[in-house]
Write a protein that holds these residues in place. Structure first.
Motif, PDB file in Angstrom:
ATOM      1  N   ARG A  60      14.013  -4.351  14.654  1.00 18.15           N
ATOM      2  CA  ARG A  60      13.213  -4.810  13.517  1.00 18.15           C
ATOM      3  C   ARG A  60      12.244  -3.725  13.066  1.00 18.15           C
ATOM      4  NH1 ARG A  60      13.452 -10.090  16.268  1.00 18.15           N
ATOM      5  NH2 ARG A  60      14.651 -11.466  14.905  1.00 18.15           N
ATOM      6  N   THR A  61      11.629  -3.046  14.030  1.00 17.03           N
ATOM      7  CA  THR A  61      10.702  -1.965  13.691  1.00 17.03           C
ATOM      8  C   THR A  61      11.430  -0.814  13.017  1.00 17.03           C
ATOM      9  OG1 THR A  61       9.236  -2.523  15.536  1.00 17.03           O
ATOM     10  CG2 THR A  61       9.052  -0.307  14.630  1.00 17.03           C
ATOM     11  N   VAL A  62      12.583  -0.444  13.554  1.00 18.48           N
ATOM     12  CA  VAL A  62      13.346   0.688  13.013  1.00 18.48           C
ATOM     13  C   VAL A  62      13.813   0.399  11.588  1.00 18.48           C
ATOM     14  CG1 VAL A  62      15.524   1.961  13.247  1.00 18.48           C
ATOM     15  CG2 VAL A  62      14.067   1.608  15.244  1.00 18.48           C
ATOM     16  N   LEU A  63      14.385  -0.783  11.354  1.00 21.10           N
ATOM     17  CA  LEU A  63      14.871  -1.122  10.016  1.00 21.10           C
ATOM     18  C   LEU A  63      13.715  -1.268   9.026  1.00 21.10           C
ATOM     19  CD1 LEU A  63      17.698  -3.735  10.784  1.00 21.10           C
ATOM     20  CD2 LEU A  63      17.894  -1.255  10.454  1.00 21.10           C
ATOM     21  N   GLY A  64      12.641  -1.922   9.460  1.00 18.52           N
ATOM     22  CA  GLY A  64      11.493  -2.093   8.574  1.00 18.52           C
ATOM     23  C   GLY A  64      10.874  -0.757   8.184  1.00 18.52           C
ATOM     24  N   ASP A  65      10.719   0.154   9.144  1.00 22.61           N
ATOM     25  CA  ASP A  65      10.136   1.467   8.849  1.00 22.61           C
ATOM     26  C   ASP A  65      11.021   2.257   7.898  1.00 22.61           C
ATOM     27  OD1 ASP A  65       8.020   0.859  10.476  1.00 22.61           O
ATOM     28  OD2 ASP A  65       8.637   2.148  12.144  1.00 22.61           O
ATOM     29  N   ALA A  66      12.341   2.196   8.099  1.00 21.94           N
ATOM     30  CA  ALA A  66      13.262   2.934   7.222  1.00 21.94           C
ATOM     31  C   ALA A  66      13.186   2.409   5.795  1.00 21.94           C
ATOM     32  CB  ALA A  66      14.689   2.829   7.757  1.00 21.94           C
ATOM     33  N   ALA A  67      13.145   1.092   5.649  1.00 25.09           N
ATOM     34  CA  ALA A  67      13.059   0.500   4.315  1.00 25.09           C
ATOM     35  C   ALA A  67      11.751   0.861   3.631  1.00 25.09           C
ATOM     36  CB  ALA A  67      13.209  -1.017   4.410  1.00 25.09           C
ATOM     37  N   MET A  68      10.655   0.799   4.383  1.00 28.04           N
ATOM     38  CA  MET A  68       9.345   1.054   3.784  1.00 28.04           C
ATOM     39  C   MET A  68       9.193   2.529   3.396  1.00 28.04           C
ATOM     40  SD  MET A  68       5.635  -0.302   5.051  1.00 28.04           S
ATOM     41  CE  MET A  68       5.656   0.596   6.608  1.00 28.04           C
ATOM     42  N   ARG A  69       9.698   3.440   4.214  1.00 29.96           N
ATOM     43  CA  ARG A  69       9.612   4.860   3.860  1.00 29.96           C
ATOM     44  C   ARG A  69      10.346   5.146   2.551  1.00 29.96           C
ATOM     45  NH1 ARG A  69      10.531   5.688   9.404  1.00 29.96           N
ATOM     46  NH2 ARG A  69      12.742   6.094   8.986  1.00 29.96           N
ATOM     47  N   ALA A  70      11.521   4.550   2.397  1.00 28.46           N
ATOM     48  CA  ALA A  70      12.279   4.757   1.167  1.00 28.46           C
ATOM     49  C   ALA A  70      11.549   4.156  -0.028  1.00 28.46           C
ATOM     50  CB  ALA A  70      13.669   4.139   1.299  1.00 28.46           C
ATOM     51  N   ALA A  71      11.001   2.951   0.144  1.00 26.42           N
ATOM     52  CA  ALA A  71      10.366   2.243  -0.964  1.00 26.42           C
ATOM     53  C   ALA A  71       9.140   2.970  -1.496  1.00 26.42           C
ATOM     54  CB  ALA A  71       9.984   0.828  -0.533  1.00 26.42           C
ATOM     55  N   GLN A  72       8.456   3.713  -0.646  1.00 28.49           N
ATOM     56  CA  GLN A  72       7.256   4.419  -1.085  1.00 28.49           C
ATOM     57  C   GLN A  72       7.562   5.498  -2.121  1.00 28.49           C
ATOM     58  OE1 GLN A  72       5.860   5.456   2.843  1.00 28.49           O
ATOM     59  NE2 GLN A  72       4.401   3.763   2.898  1.00 28.49           N
ATOM     60  N   ASN A  73       8.827   5.863  -2.259  1.00 30.69           N
ATOM     61  CA  ASN A  73       9.227   6.866  -3.247  1.00 30.69           C
ATOM     62  C   ASN A  73       9.921   6.262  -4.465  1.00 30.69           C
ATOM     63  OD1 ASN A  73       8.345   9.213  -1.762  1.00 30.69           O
ATOM     64  ND2 ASN A  73      10.066   8.851  -0.364  1.00 30.69           N
ATOM     65  N   TRP A  74      10.059   4.947  -4.513  1.00 33.77           N
ATOM     66  CA  TRP A  74      10.701   4.310  -5.650  1.00 33.77           C
ATOM     67  C   TRP A  74       9.760   4.305  -6.858  1.00 33.77           C
ATOM     68  CZ3 TRP A  74      12.585  -0.768  -2.829  1.00 33.77           C
ATOM     69  CH2 TRP A  74      13.629  -0.432  -1.948  1.00 33.77           C
ATOM     70  N   THR A  75      10.352   4.262  -8.040  1.00 28.44           N
ATOM     71  CA  THR A  75       9.575   4.051  -9.268  1.00 28.44           C
ATOM     72  C   THR A  75      10.195   2.895 -10.042  1.00 28.44           C
ATOM     73  OG1 THR A  75      10.869   5.710 -10.463  1.00 28.44           O
ATOM     74  CG2 THR A  75       8.803   6.442  -9.448  1.00 28.44           C
ATOM     75  N   PHE A  76       9.381   2.280 -10.912  1.00 32.83           N
ATOM     76  CA  PHE A  76       9.794   1.057 -11.591  1.00 32.83           C
ATOM     77  C   PHE A  76       9.538   1.150 -13.090  1.00 32.83           C
ATOM     78  CE2 PHE A  76       9.100  -0.122  -7.233  1.00 32.83           C
ATOM     79  CZ  PHE A  76      10.018  -1.136  -6.972  1.00 32.83           C
ATOM     80  N   ASN A  77      10.391   0.432 -13.836  1.00 34.21           N
ATOM     81  CA  ASN A  77      10.142   0.171 -15.252  1.00 34.21           C
ATOM     82  C   ASN A  77       9.216  -1.036 -15.346  1.00 34.21           C
ATOM     83  OD1 ASN A  77      12.062   2.159 -16.305  1.00 34.21           O
ATOM     84  ND2 ASN A  77      13.638   0.782 -15.475  1.00 34.21           N
ATOM     85  N   LEU A  78       8.170  -0.917 -16.129  1.00 37.17           N
ATOM     86  CA  LEU A  78       7.128  -1.942 -16.167  1.00 37.17           C
ATOM     87  C   LEU A  78       7.306  -2.894 -17.343  1.00 37.17           C
ATOM     88  CD1 LEU A  78       4.127   0.422 -15.418  1.00 37.17           C
ATOM     89  CD2 LEU A  78       5.553  -0.843 -13.777  1.00 37.17           C
ATOM     90  N   PRO A  79       6.683  -4.077 -17.273  1.00 39.02           N
ATOM     91  CA  PRO A  79       6.736  -5.005 -18.415  1.00 39.02           C
ATOM     92  C   PRO A  79       6.112  -4.375 -19.656  1.00 39.02           C
ATOM     93  CG  PRO A  79       5.904  -6.105 -16.445  1.00 39.02           C
ATOM     94  CD  PRO A  79       5.942  -4.647 -16.131  1.00 39.02           C
ATOM     95  N   THR A  80       6.749  -4.556 -20.772  1.00 37.99           N
ATOM     96  CA  THR A  80       6.231  -4.019 -22.027  1.00 37.99           C
ATOM     97  C   THR A  80       5.735  -5.110 -22.972  1.00 37.99           C
ATOM     98  OG1 THR A  80       8.468  -4.024 -22.976  1.00 37.99           O
ATOM     99  CG2 THR A  80       7.706  -1.985 -21.911  1.00 37.99           C
TER     100      THR A  80
END
Length: 278
Positions: A178-198
């Motif tokens: 659980r720790t390994v999968l959670g850390d991997a997901a969170m590290r990747a997510a910190q570099n994501w960008t999003f399209n915002l509501p307009t």
């Protein structure tokens, strides 16, 4: 990790579970199903009608949804006006109740319009690398993330709310996974960008909170069966201090979201009555 086994689930109405692995894990196996649809809301917050996108549900499941929807009452966000129609995403969970039987309930819901201009979507998303330890053990699971996104579309806060496993082993090995999968997901997510509501009531918000599940699976592990049920070993819910202000908008579960479409928290009508009344 010496021994892992996939979680296998057969669901008729609610069928039987067969798991090879730790005894405590076998006893905690659950299965979930995600359903989409829409609600027609009356001015007083009651549901005047609803529709499910899926028409081939077992009668018992369809009746469970019908009985609960009839009891729902909604209010608008921030004292606004209720929409006449809203989309819904429901998470149903089957839990063991003894003698090989399962009981089903609605544990999570997400309500809100799906207009792209009023929603948030992925702009740049690099999926996390499958952790070597999990890949070598042929083990998998789903990490449920809560992310806060600023007005530049970048992630300013990221937290793992829960990690469910689709493979079983000893309790200590499952904690590590659980720790390994959670850390991997969170590290990747910190570099994501999003399209915002307009447009819409939240277009000018200072930030947005989204739910995103990250599914680590190998071959057929971590995928729904032919009836739409997916078996897993539920992980503990983690407290996220900065999420406290949004608790009323989460409608019972952090794990009611789609991997392809981030779920925007704090928008859409607010359910004021219990989600599941049996």
């Amino acid at each position: 990790m010496k021994r892992w086994a996939a979680v296998l689930l057969c669901v008729g109405f609610i069928g039987s579970t067969q798991v090879v692995g730790a005894v405590s894990a076998r006893k905690s196996v659950e299965a979930s199903m995600m359903l989409t649809g829409s609600l027609e809301l009356a001015a007083d917050g009651s549901v005047s009608s609803y529709a499910l996108d899926r028409q081939d549900l077992q009668p018992e499941i369809a009746d469970l949804i019908k009985r609960n929807v009839a009891t729902w009452r909604f209010k608008a966000q921030d004292g606004g006006t209720l929409p006449g129609k809203t989309s819904m995403l429901l998470r149903l969970v089957a839990k063991p109740v003894g003698d090989g039987n399962f009981g089903v309930s609605i544990v999570g819901a997400n309500f809100g319009e799906k207009d792209p201009a009023s929603s948030i979507s992925f702009k740049d998303r690099q999926w996390p690398k499958y952790p070597d330890m999990a890949r070598h053990a042929k083990a998998g699971g789903i990490a449920y993330l809560m992310l806060r996104v600023d007005r530049s579309g970048h992630v300013t806060d990221a937290a793992v709310a829960q990690v469910d496993l689709t493979s079983v082993s000893s309790d200590s090995d499952m904690r590590t996974l659980r720790t390994v999968l959670g850390d991997a997901a969170m590290r990747a997510a910190q570099n994501w960008t999003f399209n915002l509501p307009t447009q819409g009531p939240h277009a000018n918000d200072a930030s947005w909170v989204v739910r995103v599940p990250v599914n680590f699976h190998m071959r057929d592990q971590g995928l729904p069966d032919k009836d739409g049920w997916m078996a897993y070993i539920p992980g503990p819910r983690q407290e996220i201090p900065w999420l406290a202000a949004y608790r009323a908008s989460i409608a019972g579960a952090v794990d009611t979201s789609s991997e392809e479409t981030p779920s925007l928290v704090g928008t859409g009508p607010v359910l004021t009555t219990p989600l599941n009344q049996g």
